[in-house]
Design an enzyme around this catalytic site. Structure first.
Site, mmCIF file in Angstrom:
data_model
loop_
_atom_site.group_PDB
_atom_site.id
_atom_site.type_symbol
_atom_site.label_atom_id
_atom_site.label_comp_id
_atom_site.label_asym_id
_atom_site.label_seq_id
_atom_site.Cartn_x
_atom_site.Cartn_y
_atom_site.Cartn_z
ATOM 1 N N ASP A 162 37.516 -37.274 -52.283
ATOM 2 C CA ASP A 162 36.150 -36.966 -51.877
ATOM 3 C C ASP A 162 35.640 -35.669 -52.520
ATOM 4 O OD1 ASP A 162 33.794 -37.193 -50.313
ATOM 5 O OD2 ASP A 162 34.658 -35.922 -48.754
ATOM 6 N N ASN A 414 47.951 -34.707 -50.119
ATOM 7 C CA ASN A 414 46.928 -34.739 -49.081
ATOM 8 C C ASN A 414 46.631 -36.170 -48.674
ATOM 9 O OD1 ASN A 414 44.641 -33.419 -47.506
ATOM 10 N ND2 ASN A 414 43.534 -34.970 -48.681
ATOM 11 N N GLU A 415 46.842 -36.463 -47.403
ATOM 12 C CA GLU A 415 46.472 -37.734 -46.793
ATOM 13 C C GLU A 415 46.964 -38.962 -47.553
ATOM 14 O OE1 GLU A 415 42.282 -37.834 -45.877
ATOM 15 O OE2 GLU A 415 42.572 -36.482 -44.192
ATOM 16 N N ASN A 468 45.032 -33.453 -40.637
ATOM 17 C CA ASN A 468 43.577 -33.507 -40.821
ATOM 18 C C ASN A 468 43.021 -34.432 -39.744
ATOM 19 O OD1 ASN A 468 43.986 -32.062 -43.149
ATOM 20 N ND2 ASN A 468 43.410 -33.709 -44.563
ATOM 21 N N TYR A 470 39.513 -35.670 -37.368
ATOM 22 C CA TYR A 470 38.047 -35.680 -37.268
ATOM 23 C C TYR A 470 37.566 -36.312 -35.969
ATOM 24 C CZ TYR A 470 37.874 -33.895 -42.002
ATOM 25 O OH TYR A 470 38.002 -33.080 -43.101
ATOM 26 N N TYR A 474 34.446 -38.698 -37.464
ATOM 27 C CA TYR A 474 34.669 -40.076 -37.929
ATOM 28 C C TYR A 474 35.030 -41.013 -36.777
ATOM 29 C CZ TYR A 474 34.469 -38.337 -42.715
ATOM 30 O OH TYR A 474 34.058 -37.766 -43.889
ATOM 31 N N TRP A 550 37.462 -27.648 -42.265
ATOM 32 C CA TRP A 550 36.980 -28.343 -43.460
ATOM 33 C C TRP A 550 35.475 -28.245 -43.474
ATOM 34 C CZ3 TRP A 550 39.456 -29.517 -47.618
ATOM 35 C CH2 TRP A 550 38.834 -30.326 -48.576
ATOM 36 N N LYS A 570 30.221 -30.535 -45.039
ATOM 37 C CA LYS A 570 31.017 -29.959 -43.946
ATOM 38 C C LYS A 570 31.231 -28.460 -44.134
ATOM 39 C CE LYS A 570 33.258 -34.282 -42.700
ATOM 40 N NZ LYS A 570 32.998 -35.071 -43.929
HETATM 41 C C1 BDP Z 1 39.568 -35.846 -45.630
HETATM 42 C C2 BDP Z 1 39.908 -35.389 -47.017
HETATM 43 C C3 BDP Z 1 38.862 -34.471 -47.631
HETATM 44 C C4 BDP Z 1 37.489 -35.002 -47.327
HETATM 45 C C5 BDP Z 1 37.299 -35.012 -45.831
HETATM 46 C C6 BDP Z 1 35.895 -35.495 -45.415
HETATM 47 O O1 BDP Z 1 41.160 -34.758 -47.058
HETATM 48 O O2 BDP Z 1 39.065 -34.375 -49.007
HETATM 49 O O3 BDP Z 1 36.471 -34.316 -47.986
HETATM 50 O O4 BDP Z 1 38.223 -35.901 -45.274
HETATM 51 O O5 BDP Z 1 35.734 -36.675 -45.177
HETATM 52 O O6 BDP Z 1 39.960 -37.150 -45.521
HETATM 53 O O7 BDP Z 1 34.991 -34.676 -45.374
#
Ligand code: BDP
Length: 598
Positions: A162, A414-415, A468, A470, A474, A550, A570
């Site tokens: 992203d 990452n992820e 990570n 959200y 999300y 983030w 963000k």
């Molecule tokens: C995570 C990722 C990051 C994205 C973020 C997002 O690690 O790179 O920018 O979500 O959705 O999955 O803002």
């Protein structure tokens, strides 16, 4: 590989400036030998910078394939009889470099340096032409991965991360000179013994003669505090000034290579921060005392220059970290420029250093769930060749950054997909490699929300859990009450693993200036309420030893999605570094004693 430096025996010449440049989507340049002379049809291009947004229109943004850079440089007359090296701090993502038309280096991996010994090709006092072709294509066998598709509009690069796939010469290019017999590498490892600091060093020398190594360690006032001789040795510093958060105290290890006749043929300065890092139970210890990380996941990203390194943004970003009370950041999602780590060393800022392995998860694209139509691990997608590229990326990152006191933790991905047997098999050797390369720092990877506690097969390989999450963005969008309960339940479950937990991402897209009396997603009020909800959850779980929002600032993303409006919003600061309401809220939490007069 040592950094370019000017010392009594070393010289460096930075080749930054405006180079000649040309996009070459058709790949004509390699066939037609463009490296041999002036570039036909060239236009100007700054180095360092991503080329994408410097150009006008979609030609730079949509480009897939080769791009050529060339410049000329006069080799100093005084370099006669010296070993001359051409070095690129980064070329994203793959490059071939030429001197006067002859290939001298080839490198894959857009965020780590490479160099070539060009002694035989240069004549001191004469001009030489440096050309480089940089390719921005990503495949399943590159780090990070991607797929190039042929379509009616030509070739298109799909990728699973992203942030915008910026490319070009993002960092400095150098010509350097040393003696033929020279220091090739210096490693320092620090420990504490009561009030003594112990600096163990090792050196690697290239050249055929027997040379001695002398090391003098000086304090920040230039006083010699310890000396040692030999290719490897130990320096003991009584009453050492420890390197710590907000106290980036650096010693200078002056390494000299001495010929049998006593002549110093090479010398190099290695800065040294004396500190220890350790994981004990659910704690992360710096110099034996628990630390709690505050800060951000960042990006190398700014208008026009894209991922091009910029000292003004560097210094300003660190000033903002200090203003807000952040003591750390993660180099999401790739190794940053050397200058960033130098600044973290001198400012006493803690760094989670990340390999560019982002997007190895086909159930996800940039935080958004939804299949990409591929299986993550398979002979056609992420496979053994990808793992070898990943291993190489780990080797190059660790070799580059091993001496930075600011780097306290490695993140090797990452992820990625992490809830399958294939994921486990893929990552096991990579963790083993990381531990073999560095026995002094903890190693981890960043877990994604799709692999919650109980399903992740990779986290047990890590020393630290990095999450990570959200909740409230999300999932549970707009429902911070439901989000809080679900998040607390998951985090409480992770805490039972008995490892320190760092929340490496939590955040909400926010349009600066959008206000609402009720906490509406995308408003500044929602971002504040969202962060406060997260902080209540973190404060309820003792194993949480870090919180990194983030993102530090809004940043550019690919233009092919319906859920990004002019990039990812963000940021706690806008892309041009203006604070949103969240910046002030974080400052109240992280820097409560700060003077609030404007
Ligand atoms: C995570 C990722 C990051 C994205 C973020 C997002 O690690 O790179 O920018 O979500 O959705 O999955 O803002």
């Amino acid at each position: 590989m040592l950094r370019p430096q000017d010392t009594a025996t070393r010289d460096s010449k930075r080749l930054d400036g405006v180079w000649d440049f040309r996009l070459d989507a058709a790949g004509d340049g390699r066939r037609e030998g463009w490296a041999a002379g002036p570039l036909p049809g060239a236009r100007p291009m700054p180095v360092p910078a991503s080329y994408n947004d410097v150009l006008v229109g979609s030609v730079g943004r949509d480009h897939v394939g080769d791009a050529w850079y060339t410049t000329t440089v006069r080799v100093p007359r005084g370099w006669a009889g010296r070993r001359v090296v051409l070095r690129f701090d980064a070329a994203t993502h793959a490059a071939v470099a030429y001197v006067d038309g002859a290939e001298v280096a080839r490198h894959t991996g857009g965020y780590t340096p490479f160099e070539a010994d060009v002694t035989d090709r240069v004549r001191p006092g004469q001009e030489l032409r440096v050309s480089v072709v940089v390719n921005n294509e990503l495949t399943f066998q590159t780090i990070p991965p991607g797929v190039v598709h042929d379509g009616p509009a030509g070739r298109r690069q799909q990728y699973f991360h992203d942030f915008f796939n910026y490319a070009g010469l993002h960092r400095s290019v150098w010509l350097t000179s040393t003696a033929a017999t020279h220091l090739e590498d210096v490693t320092v490892v620090t420990t504490l013994d009561g009030t003594d600091g112990v600096v163990a060093y090792t050196t690697v020398t290239a050249g055929d003669e027997e040379h001695g190594v002398h090391v003098t360690l000086r304090d920040a006032d230039g006083r010699a505090v310890a000396t040692a001789t030999g290719a490897a040795g130990t320096l003991v510093v009584p009453e050492v000034h420890r390197w710590g958060v907000g106290d980036g105290y650096l010693y200078d290890a002056h390494v000299e290579l001495v010929a049998p006749d006593g002549e110093v043929v090479d010398d190099y300065h290695q800065s040294v921060g004396v500190r220890t890092v350790e994981v004990r139970g659910t704690q992360l210890l710096l110099n034996g005392a628990p630390v709690h990380l505050t800060g951000f996941g960042k990006h190398e990203d700014s208008p026009v220059r894209g991922k091009g390194h910029d000292d003004a943004y560097l210094v300003h970003d660190f000033a903002l970290l200090d203003w807000i009370g952040a003591n750390s950041f993660r180099t999401s999602h790739y190794p940053y420029a050397d200058e960033v780590y130098d600044m973290a060393d001198r400012e006493g800022v803690l760094v989670i250093d990340e390999v560019a392995a982002v997007g190895q998860n086909m159930k996800l694209a940039g935080g958004i769930f939804g299949g990409q139509g591929y299986t993550t691990f398979s002979p056609e997608t992420v496979n053994e060749e990808s793992r070898e590229a990943h291993a190489q990326a780990i080797r190059e990152l660790f070799a580059r950054d091993k001496n930075h006191p600011s780097v306290i933790l490695w993140s090797i991905a990452n992820e990625p997909e992490s809830d399958t047997e294939e994921a486990r098999a893929y990552f096991e050797p990579l963790f083993a490699l990381a531990r073999e390369l560095d026995t002094t720092r903890p190693v981890g990877f960043v877990n994604v929300m799709l692999a919650p506690h109980g399903t992740c097969r990779v986290s047990e390989l890590a020393d630290v859990v990095m999450l990570n999450r959200y909740y409230g963005w999300y999932t549970h969008t707009g429902d911070l009450v439901g989000a809080e309960a679900a998040w607390l339940a998951e985090l409480t479950a992770w805490a039972t693993d008995g490892k320190p937990i760092i929340i490496t991402e939590y955040g909400a897209d926010t349009v600066t200036g959008l206000h609402s009396l009720t906490p509406q997603p995308w408003s500044e009020e929602y971002q504040v309420a969202y962060l406060e909800m997260n902080h209540r959850v973190f404060d309820a779980v003792d194993a949480v030893v870090g919180e990194q929002v983030w993102n530090f600032a809004d940043f550019a993303t690919s233009s092919t999605s319906v859920f990004r409006v002019d990039g990812n919003k963000k940021g706690v600061f806008t892309r041009d570094r203006r604070p949103k309401a969240a910046a002030h809220a974080l400052r109240r939490r992280w820097n409560p004693k700060a003077d609030r007069t404007p």
